[in-house]
Design an enzyme around this catalytic site. Structure first.
Site, PDB file in Angstrom:
ATOM      1  N   GLY A   7      72.996 -48.551   3.155  1.00 18.45           N
ATOM      2  CA  GLY A   7      71.608 -48.483   3.019  1.00 18.45           C
ATOM      3  C   GLY A   7      70.679 -49.098   3.664  1.00 18.45           C
ATOM      4  O   GLY A   7      70.422 -50.615   3.664  1.00 18.45           O
ATOM      5  N   LEU A   8      70.062 -48.577   4.650  1.00 15.37           N
ATOM      6  CA  LEU A   8      68.843 -49.153   5.492  1.00 15.37           C
ATOM      7  C   LEU A   8      67.656 -48.907   5.242  1.00 15.37           C
ATOM      8  O   LEU A   8      66.714 -48.616   6.101  1.00 15.37           O
ATOM      9  CB  LEU A   8      69.428 -48.951   6.797  1.00 15.37           C
ATOM     10  CG  LEU A   8      70.780 -49.158   7.482  1.00 15.37           C
ATOM     11  CD1 LEU A   8      71.330 -48.685   8.545  1.00 15.37           C
ATOM     12  CD2 LEU A   8      71.185 -50.755   7.133  1.00 15.37           C
ATOM     13  N   GLY A   9      66.986 -48.937   4.177  1.00 13.91           N
ATOM     14  CA  GLY A   9      65.651 -48.585   3.818  1.00 13.91           C
ATOM     15  C   GLY A   9      64.924 -49.577   3.893  1.00 13.91           C
ATOM     16  O   GLY A   9      65.274 -50.632   4.945  1.00 13.91           O
ATOM     17  N   MET A  11      64.330 -52.252   2.445  1.00 17.88           N
ATOM     18  CA  MET A  11      64.674 -53.837   2.509  1.00 17.88           C
ATOM     19  C   MET A  11      65.995 -54.005   3.227  1.00 17.88           C
ATOM     20  O   MET A  11      66.408 -54.779   3.837  1.00 17.88           O
ATOM     21  CB  MET A  11      64.879 -54.183   0.931  1.00 17.88           C
ATOM     22  CG  MET A  11      63.649 -54.270   0.531  1.00 17.88           C
ATOM     23  SD  MET A  11      63.794 -54.942  -1.242  1.00 17.88           S
ATOM     24  CE  MET A  11      64.427 -56.525  -1.133  1.00 17.88           C
ATOM     25  N   ASN A  97      68.154 -52.387  -7.282  1.00 16.88           N
ATOM     26  CA  ASN A  97      67.789 -52.748  -8.789  1.00 16.88           C
ATOM     27  C   ASN A  97      68.581 -52.090  -9.735  1.00 16.88           C
ATOM     28  O   ASN A  97      68.058 -51.180 -10.571  1.00 16.88           O
ATOM     29  CB  ASN A  97      66.217 -52.281  -8.783  1.00 16.88           C
ATOM     30  CG  ASN A  97      65.374 -53.248  -7.784  1.00 16.88           C
ATOM     31  OD1 ASN A  97      65.876 -54.500  -7.780  1.00 16.88           O
ATOM     32  ND2 ASN A  97      64.298 -52.456  -7.547  1.00 16.88           N
ATOM     33  N   LYS A 175      66.541 -60.276 -12.662  1.00 17.35           N
ATOM     34  CA  LYS A 175      65.542 -59.412 -11.718  1.00 17.35           C
ATOM     35  C   LYS A 175      64.740 -58.488 -12.425  1.00 17.35           C
ATOM     36  O   LYS A 175      63.529 -58.436 -12.045  1.00 17.35           O
ATOM     37  CB  LYS A 175      66.397 -58.769 -10.371  1.00 17.35           C
ATOM     38  CG  LYS A 175      65.662 -57.939  -9.606  1.00 17.35           C
ATOM     39  CD  LYS A 175      64.285 -58.801  -8.809  1.00 17.35           C
ATOM     40  CE  LYS A 175      63.877 -57.965  -7.881  1.00 17.35           C
ATOM     41  NZ  LYS A 175      63.415 -56.603  -7.838  1.00 17.35           N
ATOM     42  N   HIS A 178      62.114 -60.483 -13.972  1.00 16.92           N
ATOM     43  CA  HIS A 178      61.211 -60.775 -12.934  1.00 16.92           C
ATOM     44  C   HIS A 178      60.016 -59.726 -12.738  1.00 16.92           C
ATOM     45  O   HIS A 178      58.911 -60.038 -12.479  1.00 16.92           O
ATOM     46  CB  HIS A 178      62.101 -61.125 -11.597  1.00 16.92           C
ATOM     47  CG  HIS A 178      61.195 -61.033 -10.193  1.00 16.92           C
ATOM     48  ND1 HIS A 178      61.004 -59.967  -9.792  1.00 16.92           N
ATOM     49  CD2 HIS A 178      60.748 -62.198  -9.715  1.00 16.92           C
ATOM     50  CE1 HIS A 178      60.344 -60.281  -8.521  1.00 16.92           C
ATOM     51  NE2 HIS A 178      60.217 -61.581  -8.613  1.00 16.92           N
ATOM     52  N   GLU A 182      56.059 -59.366 -13.214  1.00 17.24           N
ATOM     53  CA  GLU A 182      55.227 -58.993 -11.910  1.00 17.24           C
ATOM     54  C   GLU A 182      54.388 -57.647 -12.552  1.00 17.24           C
ATOM     55  O   GLU A 182      53.145 -57.767 -12.056  1.00 17.24           O
ATOM     56  CB  GLU A 182      56.332 -58.354 -11.109  1.00 17.24           C
ATOM     57  CG  GLU A 182      55.553 -57.767  -9.865  1.00 17.24           C
ATOM     58  CD  GLU A 182      56.453 -57.157  -8.660  1.00 17.24           C
ATOM     59  OE1 GLU A 182      56.574 -55.924  -8.655  1.00 17.24           O
ATOM     60  OE2 GLU A 182      57.337 -58.060  -8.306  1.00 17.24           O
ATOM     61  N   TYR A 183      54.720 -56.932 -13.294  1.00 19.21           N
ATOM     62  CA  TYR A 183      53.993 -55.940 -13.929  1.00 19.21           C
ATOM     63  C   TYR A 183      52.687 -56.740 -14.571  1.00 19.21           C
ATOM     64  O   TYR A 183      51.705 -56.043 -14.442  1.00 19.21           O
ATOM     65  CB  TYR A 183      54.688 -54.867 -14.978  1.00 19.21           C
ATOM     66  CG  TYR A 183      55.721 -53.881 -14.336  1.00 19.21           C
ATOM     67  CD1 TYR A 183      56.293 -54.134 -13.410  1.00 19.21           C
ATOM     68  CD2 TYR A 183      55.641 -52.649 -14.971  1.00 19.21           C
ATOM     69  CE1 TYR A 183      57.107 -53.080 -12.781  1.00 19.21           C
ATOM     70  CE2 TYR A 183      56.361 -51.616 -14.760  1.00 19.21           C
ATOM     71  CZ  TYR A 183      57.172 -51.878 -13.677  1.00 19.21           C
ATOM     72  OH  TYR A 183      58.017 -50.760 -13.199  1.00 19.21           O
TER      73      TYR A 183
END
Length: 319
Positions: A7-9, A11, A97, A175, A178, A182-183
């Site tokens: 997975g090289l999106g 991030m 996630n 996470k 977290h 953040e929201y």
């Protein structure tokens, strides 16, 4: 260390770069083969894999494979395809996630195959390549210790920005919360700056205010730094439509709070405000206007009146 990255999106690719620059040997794979080959050409220490099967043959035992793919079915399929290529003692790291209960189930299934399964809640976004990533790690102590060099390289520093927070699922649970926090923080900043912008008589400079708050203020944060950067480019944010998506972790946090009987009004309302942002013309708002008109005779604006006020070429949502 030697490891694989699937997975090289936004991030995953930068994490592979940071690891390679930190001296690790990284074998990368993505469903977009060109992305893997491009990365291998740009970064010494990175090699492109032709398929997931390569991870079984091209990595030395005990193997370590980090996956950075979207939560849900993509993660499920990746893990299912990977476990049959690995051997007892190998390690799978899920840095996406994923919902923590799915992670607990996958970890149990991996243990039955004598594989280690580590969940790493990963924060840092597109800035992580240079700044490092915040890593919340769940899994067995022995397995986490073996990948310590990887975590220390990805983190902002070897001794900060990462930690082993608990057993399997704990990393993704932390996470999740977290992101819920953040929201709430993002919503508070958004509302505060809208109040400032709407006070026309003071002609307030939002960029200047953000810069003031960044230093010494109790509300200073990285989010505020990013807002200051955005205001320096365009205080009106004219090229951005006020449509806000959600990754799902805010929803999970709110549901978990309900299940635990923990009041979380700020996070809950911040999530609901994201839903509001996606309504060009809210039916609920129409009902509110109708009720105010019915019981109090308050003015109701018709569609044509709004068009006349805003101009035919302007979307009603911006009125």
């Amino acid at each position: 260390m030697e490891l694989g990255m699937i997975g090289l999106g936004k991030m995953g690719g930068n994490m592979a770069r940071r690891l390679a620059r930190g001296g690790h040997q990284v074998l990368v794979y993505d469903h977009l083969a060109d992305e893997a080959h491009r990365l291998s050409e740009e970064e010494p220490g990175i090699t492109a894999a032709g398929s997931m099967a390569d991870f079984g043959s091209r990595l030395s035992s005990p193997r370590t494979v980090w996956i950075m793919v979207p939560e849900g079915e993509a993660t499920e399929q990746t893990v299912e395809g990977l476990v049959v290529k690995l051997e007892a003692g190998d390690t799978i790291i899920d840095g996406g996630n994923s919902f923590y209960k799915d992670t607990m189930r996958r970890a149990q299934e991996a243990r039955q195959m004598r594989l280690h399964y580590i969940d790493v809640g990963t924060s840092g976004g597109v800035w992580g390549l240079d700044e490092g990533y915040s890593l919340m790690v769940g899994g067995a102590q022995e397995a986490v210790e073996r990948i310590r060099p990887i975590l220390q390289t990805l983190a902002p520093a070897q001794d900060r920005g990462w930690g082993h927070v608990g057993p399997s699922g704990a990393g993704h649970f932390v996470k999740m919360v977290h992101n819920g926090i953040e929201y709430g923080m993002m919503q508070a900043y958004a509302e505060g700056f809208e109040i400032l912008k709407t006070k026309k008589e003071f002609t307030l400079d939002l960029h200047e205010i953000a810069q003031i708050w960044r230093h010494g203020s109790v509300v200073r944060s990285w989010l505020l730094d990013l807002l200051a950067q955005a205001f320096s480019e365009d205080q009106e944010l004219g090229n951005i439509k006020g449509w806000v998506s959600d990754s799902g972790e805010g929803r999970w946090t709110v549901k978990e709070a309900m299940d635990l009987d923990v009041p979380a009004p700020v996070i809950s309302l911040a999530l609901l405000m994201r839903f509001v942002s996606r309504q060009d013309d809210s039916f609920a708002a129409k009902l509110l206007a109708t009720m105010r008109n019915q019981f109090g005779g308050h003015e109701v604006k018709g569609i044509e009146e709004r068009k006349a006020k805003c101009g035919e070429a302007v979307e009603l949502i911006s009125c």
